[in-house]
Write a protein that holds these residues in place. Structure first.
Motif, PDB file in Angstrom:
ATOM      1  N   UNK A  46     -33.825   1.977  24.509  1.00 12.76           N
ATOM      2  CA  UNK A  46     -34.389   0.954  23.623  1.00 12.76           C
ATOM      3  C   UNK A  46     -33.359  -0.047  24.133  1.00 12.76           C
ATOM      4  N   UNK A  47     -33.933  -1.347  23.230  1.00 15.61           N
ATOM      5  CA  UNK A  47     -32.583  -2.645  23.474  1.00 15.61           C
ATOM      6  C   UNK A  47     -32.414  -2.988  21.862  1.00 15.61           C
ATOM      7  N   UNK A  48     -31.675  -2.807  22.234  1.00 18.55           N
ATOM      8  CA  UNK A  48     -31.284  -3.585  20.653  1.00 18.55           C
ATOM      9  C   UNK A  48     -30.779  -4.570  20.088  1.00 18.55           C
ATOM     10  N   UNK A  49     -31.012  -5.405  21.419  1.00 15.18           N
ATOM     11  CA  UNK A  49     -30.570  -7.141  20.617  1.00 15.18           C
ATOM     12  C   UNK A  49     -31.820  -8.095  20.611  1.00 15.18           C
ATOM     13  N   UNK A  50     -32.256  -7.999  19.416  1.00  8.98           N
ATOM     14  CA  UNK A  50     -32.827  -8.269  19.755  1.00  8.98           C
ATOM     15  C   UNK A  50     -32.951  -8.611  17.275  1.00  8.98           C
ATOM     16  N   UNK A  58     -25.187  -8.259  15.449  1.00  8.95           N
ATOM     17  CA  UNK A  58     -26.607  -7.382  15.567  1.00  8.95           C
ATOM     18  C   UNK A  58     -26.895  -6.201  16.119  1.00  8.95           C
ATOM     19  N   UNK A  59     -25.941  -5.600  17.264  1.00  7.89           N
ATOM     20  CA  UNK A  59     -26.014  -4.551  17.912  1.00  7.89           C
ATOM     21  C   UNK A  59     -26.074  -3.553  16.665  1.00  7.89           C
ATOM     22  N   UNK A  60     -25.229  -2.753  15.773  1.00  9.20           N
ATOM     23  CA  UNK A  60     -24.019  -2.289  15.176  1.00  9.20           C
ATOM     24  C   UNK A  60     -25.311  -2.207  14.103  1.00  9.20           C
TER      25      UNK A  60
END
Length: 388
Positions: free
Chosen positions: A363-367, A289-291
């Motif tokens: 920015x948050x990436x865990x989406x 997800x993060x990548x």
């Protein structure tokens, strides 16, 4: 009625507003969907519930700690049996703050960092001074930079740091060893926040080494906080930990028991299943997800007025520098909010020098990748107004 974000006094108030926004890229909590193996855990929730009713609290605490420290490759902490559990990192941080206040100690806190650490310490009336993160960047200079910068009783570091992704672990234990050496030589307490440490495990070039072994062997006085809250998509059910050095363990324990009795055995049982799942899949569900979203963010922002700041460890947040001299983070954040994209301005992270933070957004990436891609499309269109 649209909120006036200019009146917000901290990042959490921004994050609360972002929860109402179509594209919430504010809080670093996990909002992605379950992986197939995590779906299987959700299907077993009734079974985990009844199991939690049938055994003692101590069973689930021991089971959780065993799994957590196995995942994080911390055999020394696993064997010590001094880790205290709470239901959020803020509670563990509050206990650390209570100890510092009780001892009338001052703290050098890393800058930038997430501002609730600052607020918690200030609300505890703990005197705080900034410790620039740059003082830690060159391993061979760390000791001297600490001598130059620290005039307080304690040092408080976040590793990996939120928002920059900097870690002392890039060269194994060498950076950490210099910090610990300074603390021992100068009689400083070391406070460490490892709440984003799981992302070091996602990075094959970084990983984690047995930090508690170094701490224990050095004789340094320390408090270390760890957390599960930024790692797995479990609806904010989580467990945080604080581990103290033997010389202050009893005092920290007495403060901890003034705050809470225990963490829900059901939550511990469920979180343990997610920890074991990540041990089994080598953190693939978290890493992917993060990548994926990190790559999408870099690609979408390429050529715009936002420049990606390469982290030492790729955490679940991305830090961007604003290249346009006449555009501030406060202005950009408000404009994006008008277009239903919520990012965090860097001003609050630079808690001692907010003007420096006007050059950055987080920015948050865990989406969910589909939602994140939509946010990037919307964000790129907004940034075209500021084309260089």
């Amino acid at each position: 009625m649209k909120a006036d974000v200019s009146t917000f006094v901290d990042l959490t108030q921004h994050e609360i507003e972002a929860l109402k926004t179509r594209y919430n890229l504010a809080d670093a909590h996990t909002h992605q969907r379950q992986s197939p193996s995590q779906d299987a855990i959700v299907a077993r929730l009734p079974e985990l519930w009844y199991e939690s009713e049938s055994k003692q609290q101590a069973h689930f605490e021991a089971k959780f700690l065993d799994a957590f420290f196995r995942l994080h490759r911390q055999p020394t902490a696993r064997a010590m049996g001094r880790t205290l559990l709470s239901y959020s990192a803020s509670v563990s941080t509050m206990v650390a703050g209570m100890y510092l206040k009780k001892r009338e100690m001052s703290v050098a806190l890393v800058e930038p960092c997430f501002d609730n650490l600052v607020d918690l310490l200030r609300n505890m009336q703990v005197p705080i001074s900034p410790l620039p993160e740059q003082a830690l960047h060159q391993t061979e200079q760390i000791y001297d930079r600490l001598v130059e910068n620290v005039t307080t009783d304690a040092i408080y570091l976040v590793d990996p740091n939120n928002p920059t992704g900097f870690t002392l672990l890039a060269q194994g234990l060498e950076g950490f060893r210099e910090v610990v050496r300074y603390c021992v030589d100068h009689g400083k307490i070391l406070v460490m926040d490892f709440c984003f440490a799981s992302f070091a495990l996602c990075d094959d070039t970084i990983g984690r080494v047995d930090i508690y072994k170094l701490l224990e062997e050095s004789g340094v006085t320390y408090m270390v906080m760890e957390d599960t809250g930024k790692t797995w998509p479990i609806q904010d059910a989580k467990c945080a930990m604080i581990t103290a050095s033997r010389d202050i363990q009893e005092e920290v324990y007495n403060l901890h028991t003034s705050v809470l009795l225990n963490v829900s055995p059901f939550v511990l049982n469920m979180v343990t299943e997610y920890v074991e799942d990540s041990i089994a899949d080598g953190f693939a569900s978290v890493r992917e997800i993060i990548t994926t979203n990190g790559a999408a963010a870099r690609e979408a922002m390429d050529g715009t007025v936002l420049e990606f700041q390469e982290p030492v460890v790729g955490t679940s947040v991305a830090w961007f520098k604003i290249l346009a001299e006449d555009l501030t983070a406060t202005e950009l954040q408000a404009v994006l909010f008008d277009e239903e994209v919520y990012v965090l301005p860097g001003t609050f992270f630079y808690w001692d020098t907010p003007a420096r933070g006007e050059r950055y957004v987080r920015l948050a990436l865990a989406r969910n990748p589909e939602v994140f891609a939509g946010a990037m499309d919307r964000m790129k269109k907004v940034l075209e107004r500021y084309a260089r």
